[in-house]
Scaffold this motif. Sequence first.
Motif, PDB file in Angstrom:
ATOM      1  N   THR A  61      28.959 -26.006 -40.583  1.00  0.00           N
ATOM      2  CA  THR A  61      29.241 -24.983 -39.580  1.00  0.00           C
ATOM      3  C   THR A  61      27.948 -24.343 -39.058  1.00  0.00           C
ATOM      4  N   ARG A  62      28.074 -23.628 -37.960  1.00  0.00           N
ATOM      5  CA  ARG A  62      26.938 -22.904 -37.395  1.00  0.00           C
ATOM      6  C   ARG A  62      26.350 -21.944 -38.436  1.00  0.00           C
ATOM      7  N   ASP A  63      27.222 -21.266 -39.159  1.00  0.00           N
ATOM      8  CA  ASP A  63      26.762 -20.307 -40.159  1.00  0.00           C
ATOM      9  C   ASP A  63      26.015 -20.991 -41.299  1.00  0.00           C
ATOM     10  N   ASP A  64      26.401 -22.233 -41.610  1.00  0.00           N
ATOM     11  CA  ASP A  64      25.738 -22.969 -42.692  1.00  0.00           C
ATOM     12  C   ASP A  64      24.263 -23.203 -42.388  1.00  0.00           C
ATOM     13  N   PHE A  65      23.927 -23.282 -41.111  1.00  0.00           N
ATOM     14  CA  PHE A  65      22.550 -23.571 -40.708  1.00  0.00           C
ATOM     15  C   PHE A  65      21.658 -22.318 -40.661  1.00  0.00           C
ATOM     16  N   LYS A  66      22.211 -21.159 -40.991  1.00  0.00           N
ATOM     17  CA  LYS A  66      21.482 -19.904 -40.775  1.00  0.00           C
ATOM     18  C   LYS A  66      20.201 -19.789 -41.598  1.00  0.00           C
ATOM     19  N   ASP A  67      20.141 -20.496 -42.728  1.00  0.00           N
ATOM     20  CA  ASP A  67      18.954 -20.404 -43.581  1.00  0.00           C
ATOM     21  C   ASP A  67      17.843 -21.367 -43.162  1.00  0.00           C
ATOM     22  N   TYR A  68      18.080 -22.109 -42.074  1.00  0.00           N
ATOM     23  CA  TYR A  68      17.084 -23.075 -41.597  1.00  0.00           C
ATOM     24  C   TYR A  68      16.600 -22.680 -40.209  1.00  0.00           C
ATOM     25  N   ASN A  69      15.382 -23.070 -39.926  1.00  0.00           N
ATOM     26  CA  ASN A  69      14.782 -22.705 -38.642  1.00  0.00           C
ATOM     27  C   ASN A  69      15.193 -23.699 -37.553  1.00  0.00           C
ATOM     28  N   SER A  70      16.485 -23.737 -37.278  1.00  0.00           N
ATOM     29  CA  SER A  70      16.987 -24.633 -36.239  1.00  0.00           C
ATOM     30  C   SER A  70      16.544 -24.107 -34.877  1.00  0.00           C
ATOM     31  N   MET A  71      15.902 -24.976 -34.084  1.00  0.00           N
ATOM     32  CA  MET A  71      15.497 -24.573 -32.740  1.00  0.00           C
ATOM     33  C   MET A  71      16.706 -24.296 -31.861  1.00  0.00           C
ATOM     34  N   TYR A  72      17.768 -25.062 -32.137  1.00  0.00           N
ATOM     35  CA  TYR A  72      18.958 -24.962 -31.291  1.00  0.00           C
ATOM     36  C   TYR A  72      20.134 -25.535 -32.067  1.00  0.00           C
ATOM     37  N   ILE A  73      21.301 -24.942 -31.886  1.00  0.00           N
ATOM     38  CA  ILE A  73      22.528 -25.464 -32.482  1.00  0.00           C
ATOM     39  C   ILE A  73      23.523 -25.689 -31.346  1.00  0.00           C
ATOM     40  N   GLY A  74      23.921 -26.938 -31.148  1.00  0.00           N
ATOM     41  CA  GLY A  74      24.856 -27.280 -30.084  1.00  0.00           C
ATOM     42  C   GLY A  74      26.163 -27.806 -30.632  1.00  0.00           C
ATOM     43  N   LYS A  75      27.192 -27.760 -29.815  1.00  0.00           N
ATOM     44  CA  LYS A  75      28.480 -28.296 -30.248  1.00  0.00           C
ATOM     45  C   LYS A  75      28.406 -29.804 -30.460  1.00  0.00           C
ATOM     46  N   ASN A  76      27.667 -30.476 -29.600  1.00  0.00           N
ATOM     47  CA  ASN A  76      27.647 -31.934 -29.625  1.00  0.00           C
ATOM     48  C   ASN A  76      26.367 -32.453 -28.973  1.00  0.00           C
ATOM     49  N   ILE A  77      26.285 -33.769 -28.829  1.00  0.00           N
ATOM     50  CA  ILE A  77      25.077 -34.398 -28.301  1.00  0.00           C
ATOM     51  C   ILE A  77      24.863 -34.051 -26.824  1.00  0.00           C
ATOM     52  N   SER A  78      25.927 -33.745 -26.112  1.00  0.00           N
ATOM     53  CA  SER A  78      25.778 -33.335 -24.708  1.00  0.00           C
ATOM     54  C   SER A  78      25.024 -32.015 -24.614  1.00  0.00           C
ATOM     55  N   ASP A  79      25.318 -31.102 -25.531  1.00  0.00           N
ATOM     56  CA  ASP A  79      24.594 -29.835 -25.571  1.00  0.00           C
ATOM     57  C   ASP A  79      23.122 -30.052 -25.892  1.00  0.00           C
ATOM     58  N   VAL A  80      22.852 -31.001 -26.769  1.00  0.00           N
ATOM     59  CA  VAL A  80      21.462 -31.308 -27.121  1.00  0.00           C
ATOM     60  C   VAL A  80      20.701 -31.804 -25.896  1.00  0.00           C
ATOM     61  N   TYR A  81      21.344 -32.657 -25.116  1.00  0.00           N
ATOM     62  CA  TYR A  81      20.696 -33.161 -23.900  1.00  0.00           C
ATOM     63  C   TYR A  81      20.357 -32.015 -22.945  1.00  0.00           C
ATOM     64  N   LYS A  82      21.300 -31.092 -22.772  1.00  0.00           N
ATOM     65  CA  LYS A  82      21.045 -29.930 -21.910  1.00  0.00           C
ATOM     66  C   LYS A  82      19.880 -29.103 -22.444  1.00  0.00           C
ATOM     67  N   TYR A  83      19.799 -28.990 -23.765  1.00  0.00           N
ATOM     68  CA  TYR A  83      18.704 -28.227 -24.364  1.00  0.00           C
ATOM     69  C   TYR A  83      17.372 -28.919 -24.121  1.00  0.00           C
ATOM     70  N   VAL A  84      17.341 -30.234 -24.277  1.00  0.00           N
ATOM     71  CA  VAL A  84      16.115 -30.985 -24.039  1.00  0.00           C
ATOM     72  C   VAL A  84      15.616 -30.756 -22.614  1.00  0.00           C
ATOM     73  N   LEU A  85      16.529 -30.693 -21.669  1.00  0.00           N
ATOM     74  CA  LEU A  85      16.140 -30.464 -20.272  1.00  0.00           C
ATOM     75  C   LEU A  85      15.455 -29.115 -20.093  1.00  0.00           C
ATOM     76  N   THR A  86      15.809 -28.134 -20.908  1.00  0.00           N
ATOM     77  CA  THR A  86      15.177 -26.820 -20.790  1.00  0.00           C
ATOM     78  C   THR A  86      13.748 -26.828 -21.314  1.00  0.00           C
ATOM     79  N   LEU A  87      13.375 -27.862 -22.069  1.00  0.00           N
ATOM     80  CA  LEU A  87      12.029 -27.947 -22.635  1.00  0.00           C
ATOM     81  C   LEU A  87      11.056 -28.618 -21.692  1.00  0.00           C
ATOM     82  N   GLU A  88      11.579 -29.215 -20.622  1.00  0.00           N
ATOM     83  CA  GLU A  88      10.717 -29.979 -19.713  1.00  0.00           C
ATOM     84  C   GLU A  88       9.935 -29.042 -18.775  1.00  0.00           C
TER      85      GLU A  88
END
Length: 217
Positions: free
Chosen positions: A190-217
């Motif tokens: 779950t999203r809460d499970d990742f709270k102890d890690y320095n996740s740059m981004y947490i997305g629902k799925n791979i489509s969200d990850v792609y959108k996030y990558v676009l923000t880094l360009e």
Amino acid sequence: MLKAIIFDFYYTLGDSTNGIALSINYALEKLGYATPNIVDVKKTIGLSLTETYFTLTSNDNLYEAEQFAELFKEKADSVMVANTKLYTGVKSILQKLKAKGYMIAIVTTKFHYRIEQILNKFNANGLVDIIVGADDVKTEKPNPEGLLSVIEDLGAANEEVLYVGDSLVDAKTAENANVKFVAVLTGTTTRDDFKDYNSMYIGKNISDVYKYVLTLE
């Protein structure tokens, strides 16, 4: 500058729950154990086969764990590819990332050849530059060996890659490698499970990850 995106496979790019459950049940039955429920099986996806055995049996017999791994592989060779699907949009997103010039790799606790077989099934093998599986490393995730070897082979620096995964094992692997981590929620973590890690981004799925990558360009 981001040069490469490295993915876990199961529950990140695809779902092999049925094939894994069939293989686990086969192996445990051969060893005289009761078969686990599907909820417990899902929680082991992403672990090494040895850790899967330890978790499901509460037994630390290393010899029997090795037997479990062999029996799992025996069954998986006949059922895994047919019982694996890529998540919606994965192939298209990999194509878009490649078109943008990103290098793509997979680091997984499952076998290298199995990932190749699955990618071939979906005509997606040419979209991945490097695959590192359990059979390519001495020590599996969360040890960073596989992730670091891929980064070296890609000719990238640690700060030039993202590691994308669905589990705490993936998060620990990225942390151990000093690599930026992006989480997806398509697994059992779950999203809460990742709270102890320095996740740059947490997305629902791979489509969200792609959108996030676009923000880094």
